[in-house]
Design a protein around this motif. Structure first.
Motif, short mmCIF file in Angstrom:
data_model
loop_
_atom_site.label_atom_id
_atom_site.label_comp_id
_atom_site.label_asym_id
_atom_site.label_seq_id
_atom_site.Cartn_x
_atom_site.Cartn_y
_atom_site.Cartn_z
N THR A 89 0.85 -1.20 0.00
CA THR A 89 0.00 0.00 0.00
C THR A 89 0.87 1.23 0.00
O THR A 89 1.86 1.32 0.75
CB THR A 89 -0.91 0.03 1.24
OG1 THR A 89 -1.71 -1.16 1.26
CG2 THR A 89 -1.83 1.24 1.23
N GLU A 133 0.59 5.29 0.58
CA GLU A 133 -0.23 6.40 1.06
C GLU A 133 0.57 7.69 0.95
O GLU A 133 1.70 7.78 1.44
CB GLU A 133 -0.63 6.18 2.52
CG GLU A 133 -1.42 7.32 3.13
CD GLU A 133 -1.65 7.18 4.62
OE1 GLU A 133 -2.19 8.12 5.23
OE2 GLU A 133 -1.25 6.13 5.19
N LEU A 138 4.12 6.88 2.56
CA LEU A 138 4.18 5.81 3.55
C LEU A 138 3.86 4.52 2.82
O LEU A 138 2.75 4.32 2.34
CB LEU A 138 3.20 6.06 4.68
CG LEU A 138 3.25 5.05 5.83
CD1 LEU A 138 4.61 5.08 6.52
CD2 LEU A 138 2.15 5.34 6.85
N THR A 195 3.59 0.55 2.92
CA THR A 195 3.42 -0.59 3.82
C THR A 195 3.57 -1.87 3.02
O THR A 195 2.78 -2.15 2.12
CB THR A 195 2.05 -0.54 4.51
OG1 THR A 195 1.90 0.70 5.20
CG2 THR A 195 1.91 -1.68 5.51
N THR A 196 4.61 -2.64 3.35
CA THR A 196 4.86 -3.93 2.71
C THR A 196 4.57 -5.03 3.73
O THR A 196 4.29 -4.74 4.90
CB THR A 196 6.32 -4.03 2.24
OG1 THR A 196 7.17 -4.30 3.36
CG2 THR A 196 6.77 -2.74 1.56
N ARG A 244 7.64 -4.29 6.21
CA ARG A 244 8.11 -2.97 6.64
C ARG A 244 7.03 -1.91 6.50
O ARG A 244 6.13 -2.03 5.67
CB ARG A 244 9.32 -2.51 5.81
CG ARG A 244 10.60 -3.29 6.06
CD ARG A 244 11.79 -2.64 5.36
NE ARG A 244 13.03 -3.33 5.65
CZ ARG A 244 13.76 -3.12 6.75
NH1 ARG A 244 13.37 -2.23 7.65
NH2 ARG A 244 14.89 -3.78 6.95
N ARG A 245 7.17 -0.86 7.34
CA ARG A 245 6.43 0.39 7.13
C ARG A 245 7.48 1.45 6.82
O ARG A 245 8.24 1.88 7.69
CB ARG A 245 5.61 0.77 8.36
CG ARG A 245 4.34 -0.07 8.50
CD ARG A 245 3.53 0.30 9.72
NE ARG A 245 3.04 1.67 9.68
CZ ARG A 245 1.95 2.06 9.02
NH1 ARG A 245 1.25 1.19 8.31
NH2 ARG A 245 1.54 3.31 9.07
N ARG A 276 3.31 9.78 12.78
CA ARG A 276 3.06 8.60 11.97
C ARG A 276 3.91 7.43 12.44
O ARG A 276 4.98 7.61 13.03
CB ARG A 276 3.35 8.88 10.49
CG ARG A 276 2.55 10.04 9.90
CD ARG A 276 1.05 9.88 10.08
NE ARG A 276 0.53 8.78 9.30
CZ ARG A 276 -0.11 8.92 8.15
NH1 ARG A 276 -0.30 10.12 7.63
NH2 ARG A 276 -0.59 7.87 7.51
N ASP A 277 3.44 6.24 12.13
CA ASP A 277 4.14 5.01 12.54
C ASP A 277 4.93 4.47 11.35
O ASP A 277 4.34 4.10 10.33
CB ASP A 277 3.11 3.99 13.02
CG ASP A 277 3.75 2.66 13.42
OD1 ASP A 277 4.93 2.67 13.81
OD2 ASP A 277 3.06 1.63 13.31
N PHE A 278 6.25 4.45 11.47
CA PHE A 278 7.09 3.85 10.43
C PHE A 278 8.36 3.32 11.08
O PHE A 278 8.81 3.82 12.11
CB PHE A 278 7.42 4.86 9.31
CG PHE A 278 8.11 6.12 9.77
CD1 PHE A 278 9.50 6.21 9.77
CD2 PHE A 278 7.38 7.23 10.20
CE1 PHE A 278 10.15 7.37 10.17
CE2 PHE A 278 8.02 8.39 10.62
CZ PHE A 278 9.39 8.46 10.61
N ASP A 279 8.93 2.30 10.46
CA ASP A 279 10.16 1.72 11.02
C ASP A 279 11.38 1.92 10.13
O ASP A 279 12.51 1.68 10.55
CB ASP A 279 9.98 0.22 11.29
CG ASP A 279 9.48 -0.55 10.07
OD1 ASP A 279 10.14 -0.53 9.02
OD2 ASP A 279 8.42 -1.20 10.18
#
Length: 247
Positions: free
Chosen positions: A147, A149, A164, A166-167, A170-171, A208-211
């Motif tokens: 996805t 975004e 962003l 999303t796999t 991973r984010r 936001r949430d990401f790594d």
């Protein structure tokens, strides 16, 4: 340059890893099922280098299907026309970027100002590129298991957006020139660079949430990448602007 399965750095210039032309930004590629998503396009001065890097990484050029732009500055969008033509890519951008890139608006992307300041050589020429899809914040795009975004992140330029991604594993924040490792930003003397907007974007990204952080220049971060947004927020909460990578 393979970073890991499904994630490659395919262009990067002097403000990165010296993988391609000196004026290229970091250009990342993310696997999405049976296709690849490309983020930003470099400056376009050495279009053959992209194919060479794909070949070296063992990637079929025909599997690269989609190109997303973070903003219109030439080091990020100047290569879009050549890549679209040669590889049949579908191009994506925010509305403001799409208007400038498709129209070849060199004043809008501050190219003349950048050439005057020595950022690009005097003989650099920008090519307009059609944008096939204008991306909207309210409409994430789906590519197989991935996805994408769009997040509006103005400040470095008025048209800047981040993605962003999303796999299954991973984010990923594809941050362009909105956020860099160590909590830095990119401030420069152009008409649409706005410090207030830079700080507002830091607040947006810190929420936001990401790594993983994949920025447009310098190093990238594969784990605990939110710490870079938190580091930038340490300045913003004190009513200060984070330090700039542009000295």
């Amino acid at each position: 340059m393979k970073i890991e399965d499904g994630l490659h750095l395919v262009l990067s210039g002097g403000a990165g890893f010296d993988l391609s032309d000196a004026f290229d930004c970091n250009v990342f590629m993310i696997a999405a099922g049976d296709t690849w998503l490309l983020f930003d396009a470099g400056a376009g001065r050495a279009p053959d280098r992209f194919a060479e890097i794909l070949a070296g990484d063992g990637i079929d050029p025909g599997s690269v299907g989609h190109l997303f732009l973070t903003h219109g500055h030439a080091d990020h969008s100047g290569g879009a026309a050549a890549l679209r033509e040669r590889f049949g890519l579908r191009t994506y951008a925010g509305a403001a970027t799409a208007k400038m890139v498709s129209g070849g608006d060199t004043a809008g992307i501050s190219l003349e100002r950048a050439i005057e300041g020595g950022v690009y050589p005097a003989d650099y020429r920008y090519r307009a590129c059609p944008i096939d899809t204008v991306v909207e914040t309210a409409n994430p795009l789906q590519f197989g298991p991935v996805t994408v975004e769009m997040i509006e992140t103005p400040g470095h330029s008025f048209d800047h957006v981040s993605y962003l991604v999303t796999t299954p594993t991973r984010r990923i924040l594809v941050g362009g020139d909105a956020l860099f490792c160590g909590g830095k930003v990119a401030i420069q003397d152009i008409y649409d660079c706005n410090i207030g907007a830079v700080c507002s974007t830091v607040r947006t990204l810190a929420a936001r949430d990401f790594d993983t952080l994949l920025p447009g220049h310098l190093n990238f971060s594969l784990s605990d990448a939110r710490r870079h947004a938190d580091a930038a927020m340490e300045y913003v909460v004190r009513f200060a602007c984070p330090p700039s990578i542009i000295a």
